[in-house]
Write a protein that holds these residues in place. Structure first.
Motif, PDB file in Angstrom:
ATOM      1  N   ARG A  93       7.794  -7.227 -14.794  1.00 38.45           N
ATOM      2  CA  ARG A  93       7.708  -5.794 -15.041  1.00 38.45           C
ATOM      3  C   ARG A  93       8.556  -4.990 -14.039  1.00 38.45           C
ATOM      4  N   GLU A  94       8.548  -5.417 -12.780  1.00 38.07           N
ATOM      5  CA  GLU A  94       9.253  -4.627 -11.758  1.00 38.07           C
ATOM      6  C   GLU A  94      10.655  -5.180 -11.483  1.00 38.07           C
ATOM      7  N   TRP A  95      11.326  -5.653 -12.529  1.00 37.94           N
ATOM      8  CA  TRP A  95      12.683  -6.180 -12.375  1.00 37.94           C
ATOM      9  C   TRP A  95      13.651  -5.178 -11.733  1.00 37.94           C
ATOM     10  N   LEU A 112      12.605 -10.442  -2.331  1.00 36.07           N
ATOM     11  CA  LEU A 112      11.185 -10.729  -2.539  1.00 36.07           C
ATOM     12  C   LEU A 112      10.428  -9.420  -2.676  1.00 36.07           C
ATOM     13  N   HIS A 113       9.577  -9.346  -3.710  1.00 33.11           N
ATOM     14  CA  HIS A 113       8.609  -8.249  -3.768  1.00 33.11           C
ATOM     15  C   HIS A 113       7.235  -8.874  -3.917  1.00 33.11           C
ATOM     16  N   ALA A 114       6.299  -8.469  -3.055  1.00 36.73           N
ATOM     17  CA  ALA A 114       4.946  -9.012  -3.126  1.00 36.73           C
ATOM     18  C   ALA A 114       3.945  -7.970  -2.642  1.00 36.73           C
ATOM     19  N   HIS A 115       2.674  -8.333  -2.722  1.00 41.82           N
ATOM     20  CA  HIS A 115       1.597  -7.436  -2.311  1.00 41.82           C
ATOM     21  C   HIS A 115       0.785  -8.109  -1.201  1.00 41.82           C
ATOM     22  N   PRO A 116       1.415  -8.443  -0.077  1.00 42.35           N
ATOM     23  CA  PRO A 116       0.676  -9.117   1.004  1.00 42.35           C
ATOM     24  C   PRO A 116      -0.347  -8.163   1.622  1.00 42.35           C
ATOM     25  N   ASN A 176       0.605   1.965  -0.393  1.00 42.50           N
ATOM     26  CA  ASN A 176      -0.463   1.649  -1.355  1.00 42.50           C
ATOM     27  C   ASN A 176      -0.032   0.669  -2.442  1.00 42.50           C
ATOM     28  N   HIS A 177       0.949  -0.159  -2.137  1.00 46.43           N
ATOM     29  CA  HIS A 177       1.468  -1.065  -3.148  1.00 46.43           C
ATOM     30  C   HIS A 177       1.835  -2.440  -2.564  1.00 46.43           C
ATOM     31  N   GLY A 178       2.831  -2.511  -1.691  1.00 44.64           N
ATOM     32  CA  GLY A 178       3.241  -3.824  -1.195  1.00 44.64           C
ATOM     33  C   GLY A 178       4.484  -3.746  -0.323  1.00 44.64           C
TER      34      GLY A 178
HETATM   35 ZN   LIG Z   1       4.407  -4.633  -7.171  1.00 46.66          ZN
END
Ligand SMILES: [Zn+2]
Length: 251
Positions: A93-95, A112-116, A176-178
């Motif tokens: 979705r977040e391409w 890299l995109h993540a929600h650590p 509030n996201h990652g």
């Molecule tokens: Zn995200």
């Protein structure tokens, strides 16, 4: 006949390079999950720029730990899958995070995109990194944050905003996201993502023990000045060594 030979060799070389990249990305996903830099493993994605038009990326429905090289998909700069069945765009979705950073930064090959959890909480609380140790010093003053109301980065415009806030840096927090980490190779991204989450854990622990900021502006400035003096010696070689050690520990 002869004109076909170079083409075949180029195809072979390209295929070998791509299978090496797939293998390294799979290793990266497993390690990032093990060190909690991929959060709970239920969201986020890791990608690599194959060429100007193709991005190799981990689709969301596949787990970070169980991923195989053939599970990675190839998308173009518009988020459209180009190596298989169409209509699976929603799997990433977040391409636009990836596509727009690659478009803005020719030096970046891996994103890299993540929600650590620690990084995300640090951003939510608005805690600025102080140079409490060497890892913290590497991020202090270099970790911008985008506050976009915690929306999913699902349009090119939102992706452009991410790329703008990232600037020439290697990491950015999404309030509030990652988080997002971007760099020239898989080694940089994995090492930086690992250190960022560790730094966030340190800052959150500090916040439970004392009132922030811990350091005086003078002490911080002196440490950051010293950082500028020693850093040119570090860089790519050190990241490769650290990435090898991480694989050793976690694979
Ligand atoms: Zn995200």
């Amino acid at each position: 006949m002869n004109s076909k030979t170079p083409c075949t060799e180029i195809d072979l070389e390209r295929g070998l390079r791509e299978s090496g990249i797939r293998e390294e990305l799979v290793q990266a996903c497993k390690v990032l999950y093990a060190v909690k830099a991929a959060g709970d493993g239920l969201g986020g994605h890791l990608s690599f720029r194959l060429d100007e038009k193709r991005i190799l990326i981990k689709p969301r429905p596949v787990s970070w730990r169980g991923l195989k090289p053939e599970d990675l998909i190839v998308i173009d700069g518009n988020g459209k899958r180009v190596d298989g069945a169409a209509g699976e765009r929603s799997a990433v979705r977040e391409w636009p995070i990836h596509a727009q950073i690659y478009a803005a930064r020719p030096d970046v090959q891996c994103v890299l995109h993540a929600h650590p959890s620690a990084s995300t909480l640090m951003a939510a609380l608005g805690i600025a990194v102080e140079p409490l140790d060497q890892d913290c010093a590497a991020f202090a003053g270099r970790l911008p944050m985008l506050d976009n109301g915690a929306v999913s980065i699902a349009t090119p415009e939102l992706g452009d905003e991410v790329a703008r806030v990232l600037g020439k840096g290697g990491a950015v927090l999404l309030k509030n996201h990652g988080s997002i980490v971007a760099g020239a190779d898989v080694a940089y991204v994995c090492v930086t993502a690992y250190r960022l989450e560790k730094v966030a854990e340190t800052m959150l622990r500090a916040a439970t023990l004392t009132k922030l900021p811990v350091m005086s502006p003078e002490t911080s400035a002196a440490i950051l000045q010293a950082r500028e003096a020693v850093e040119p010696g570090a860089g790519s070689k050190m990241n490769q060594e650290r990435w090898q050690m991480m694989r050793d520990y976690y694979l």
